[in-house]
Motif scaffolding. Structure first.
Motif, PDB file in Angstrom:
ATOM      1  N   LYS A 164       0.690  -1.166  -0.026  1.00  0.00           N
ATOM      2  CA  LYS A 164       0.002  -0.048  -0.077  1.00  0.00           C
ATOM      3  C   LYS A 164       0.943   1.165   0.111  1.00  0.00           C
ATOM      4  N   ARG A 165       0.686   1.940  -1.054  1.00  0.00           N
ATOM      5  CA  ARG A 165       1.755   3.203  -1.374  1.00  0.00           C
ATOM      6  C   ARG A 165       0.927   4.389  -1.855  1.00  0.00           C
ATOM      7  N   SER A 166       1.513   5.485  -1.672  1.00  0.00           N
ATOM      8  CA  SER A 166       0.690   6.641  -1.900  1.00  0.00           C
ATOM      9  C   SER A 166       1.871   7.553  -2.839  1.00  0.00           C
ATOM     10  N   TYR A 167       1.187   8.581  -3.621  1.00  0.00           N
ATOM     11  CA  TYR A 167       1.877   9.609  -4.506  1.00  0.00           C
ATOM     12  C   TYR A 167       1.143  10.830  -4.203  1.00  0.00           C
ATOM     13  N   ALA A 368       6.801   0.450   6.946  1.00  0.00           N
ATOM     14  CA  ALA A 368       6.475   1.845   7.193  1.00  0.00           C
ATOM     15  C   ALA A 368       7.712   2.565   7.022  1.00  0.00           C
ATOM     16  N   VAL A 369       8.856   2.233   7.523  1.00  0.00           N
ATOM     17  CA  VAL A 369      10.227   3.023   7.471  1.00  0.00           C
ATOM     18  C   VAL A 369      10.412   3.039   5.837  1.00  0.00           C
ATOM     19  N   ASP A 370      10.323   2.083   5.133  1.00  0.00           N
ATOM     20  CA  ASP A 370      10.950   2.037   3.689  1.00  0.00           C
ATOM     21  C   ASP A 370       9.757   3.035   2.942  1.00  0.00           C
ATOM     22  N   ALA A 371       8.605   2.895   3.321  1.00  0.00           N
ATOM     23  CA  ALA A 371       7.711   3.757   2.549  1.00  0.00           C
ATOM     24  C   ALA A 371       8.001   5.491   2.695  1.00  0.00           C
ATOM     25  N   ARG A 372       8.733   5.672   3.819  1.00  0.00           N
ATOM     26  CA  ARG A 372       8.729   7.302   3.781  1.00  0.00           C
ATOM     27  C   ARG A 372      10.203   7.435   3.261  1.00  0.00           C
ATOM     28  N   GLY A 373      10.827   6.264   2.920  1.00  0.00           N
ATOM     29  CA  GLY A 373      12.074   6.986   1.911  1.00  0.00           C
ATOM     30  C   GLY A 373      13.315   7.212   2.826  1.00  0.00           C
ATOM     31  N   GLY A 374      13.382   6.945   3.818  1.00  0.00           N
ATOM     32  CA  GLY A 374      14.665   7.285   4.968  1.00  0.00           C
ATOM     33  C   GLY A 374      14.733   6.069   5.988  1.00  0.00           C
ATOM     34  N   ASP A 375      15.297   6.726   7.285  1.00  0.00           N
ATOM     35  CA  ASP A 375      15.429   5.489   8.102  1.00  0.00           C
ATOM     36  C   ASP A 375      14.567   5.647   9.245  1.00  0.00           C
TER      37      ASP A 375
END
Length: 396
Positions: A164-167, A368-375
């Motif tokens: 489940k991802r957003s743009y 959840a962390v990966d979806a935010r593109g950081g650590d």
């Protein structure tokens, strides 16, 4: 207060019988052939689709149709929509429904205007500021997608577990949003309560911030939250209360159009966590959020107990212990749990009906962390994988 830009170009047409205006609005925006996109029998059996079709016919707008949207909308249907729209020479996408139908329509509009794989867009591998012309007719008060810049899609096309991802991009705001509260009269109780909670979250995710001196935005946010807190039970008690339905519908848009985030940095860690729950267990988004919020709140309250105290006092009217902000904040969290239960929403994963294994908890925390593109996820408190694992364990 931090610097901000605020622009909501969506034209809102609000009130009774406004669904008949869709054809005129499409024509005003240069559309000539529309893809009408929705899910479920409601749109057809209630006569809504017929009224929309008549409006398009009267305006000289031709159209094709695609049914099949489900809660937590799927990318596989989006791809079918893109193919159909291209084959038929569509130049406008018209969504009818709640957030799922509108998000699915946004994804179709992105696919129609671009030539990359849509998986790459929602996985963050590519970006775009191009989207086909898009409008929405809301039939559910909740996500605010009719005026927001966000589209959330479940990627079911990669041969793995669903993601489940957003743009999010400003071009993703519809050109117009038709909002007739009467269209929500027949929405079942659960689909009133869960999206109602989601309205609360779209403001709460912005309200819990470390940015100071946002008193005006706070006041607007607290007023919206109090209104929704009252309107959801009213709509459940009297499904045909125009006042309650109208307040919920308008609050849904105002809560996620960016207004309640002006001048501050939002958190959205709970959304990141819930997206993983929703992808793994296919639960209602609002219910997934209520299932974890109090666990998140208790985990992060010590970052700023005074903010939780302010929330408890100004939104839920709890007694203010001026000598112990943390105690007041905990009363606010308890009041939140009580409100959720009063409208039939869960406040734990057990009440939600899911029991993730330790392996699944780790998988969701990483996602959840990966979806935010950081650590990490979150801003109020930066949550790393181990923090999210603990929140999920506490929520069990």
């Amino acid at each position: 207060m931090v610097n901000f830009e605020y622009l909501v170009p969506t034209k809102v047409v609000f009130g009774k019988d406004t669904e008949g205006e869709a054809g005129r609005l499409i024509k005003e925006n240069g559309g000539t052939k529309a893809l009408i996109h929705w899910g479920g029998d409601y749109v057809r059996t209630t006569g809504l689709l017929g009224r929309v079709e008549k409006g398009l016919d009267d305006a000289g707008i031709s159209y094709v149709e695609l049914d099949g949207v489900v809660p937590n909308p799927r990318l596989s249907l989006v791809k079918r929509g893109v193919e159909l729209a291209r084959q038929e020479g569509v130049d406008f996408v018209l969504a009818i429904g709640g957030g799922s139908a509108i998000d699915s329509s946004k994804a179709i509009a992105y696919g129609l205007a671009n030539d990359f794989a849509l998986e790459d867009l929602f996985l963050g591998k590519v970006g775009t500021d191009k989207i086909a012309k898009l409008g929405a007719i809301s039939t559910l008060a909740g996500t605010g997608s009719e005026t927001s810049n966000s589209a959330v899609i479940n990627i079911d096309t990669l041969g793995e577990r669903m993601l489940k991802r957003s743009y999010n991009h400003e071009c993703g705001r519809p050109l117009f949003a038709i909002m007739n509260p009467e269209l929500t009269y027949s929405v079942p109780a659960y689909q009133t309560a869960a999206p109602g909670a989601d309205i609360m979250f779209h403001t709460m995710e912005r309200y819990f911030t470390k940015v100071d001196h946002v008193e005006l935005t706070d006041a607007m946010s607290e007023g919206l939250l109090r209104t929704v807190k009252t309107a959801v039970p009213e709509a459940l008690a009297d499904p045909k209360s125009y006042a309650a339905r109208a307040n919920l519908m308008w609050a849904g848009s105002l809560s996620h159009c960016g207004l309640t985030g002006t001048g501050r940095v939002g958190d959205f860690a709970c959304h990141a966590i819930e997206h993983e729950i929703g992808a793994l267990f296919d639960v209602a988004h609002g219910a997934g959020l209520t299932a974890i919020w109090s666990s998140w709140a208790k985990y992060v309250i010590d970052v700023d107990p005074a903010r939780f105290a302010q929330f408890g006092v100004n939104v839920f009217g709890v007694e203010n212990d001026f000598h112990d902000a943390r105690a007041t904040g905990l009363r606010g969290i308890a009041a939140w749990d009580q409100w959720c239960h009063s409208i039939g929403m869960p406040t734990s994963l057990k009440e939600l009906g899911v029991n993730p294994t330790d392996e699944q908890i780790h998988e969701m925390a990483v996602g959840a962390v990966d979806a935010r593109g950081g650590d990490h996820a979150g801003f109020f408190k930066e949550l790393h994988v181990e923090d999210i694992e603990q929140i999920l364990r506490d929520a069990r």
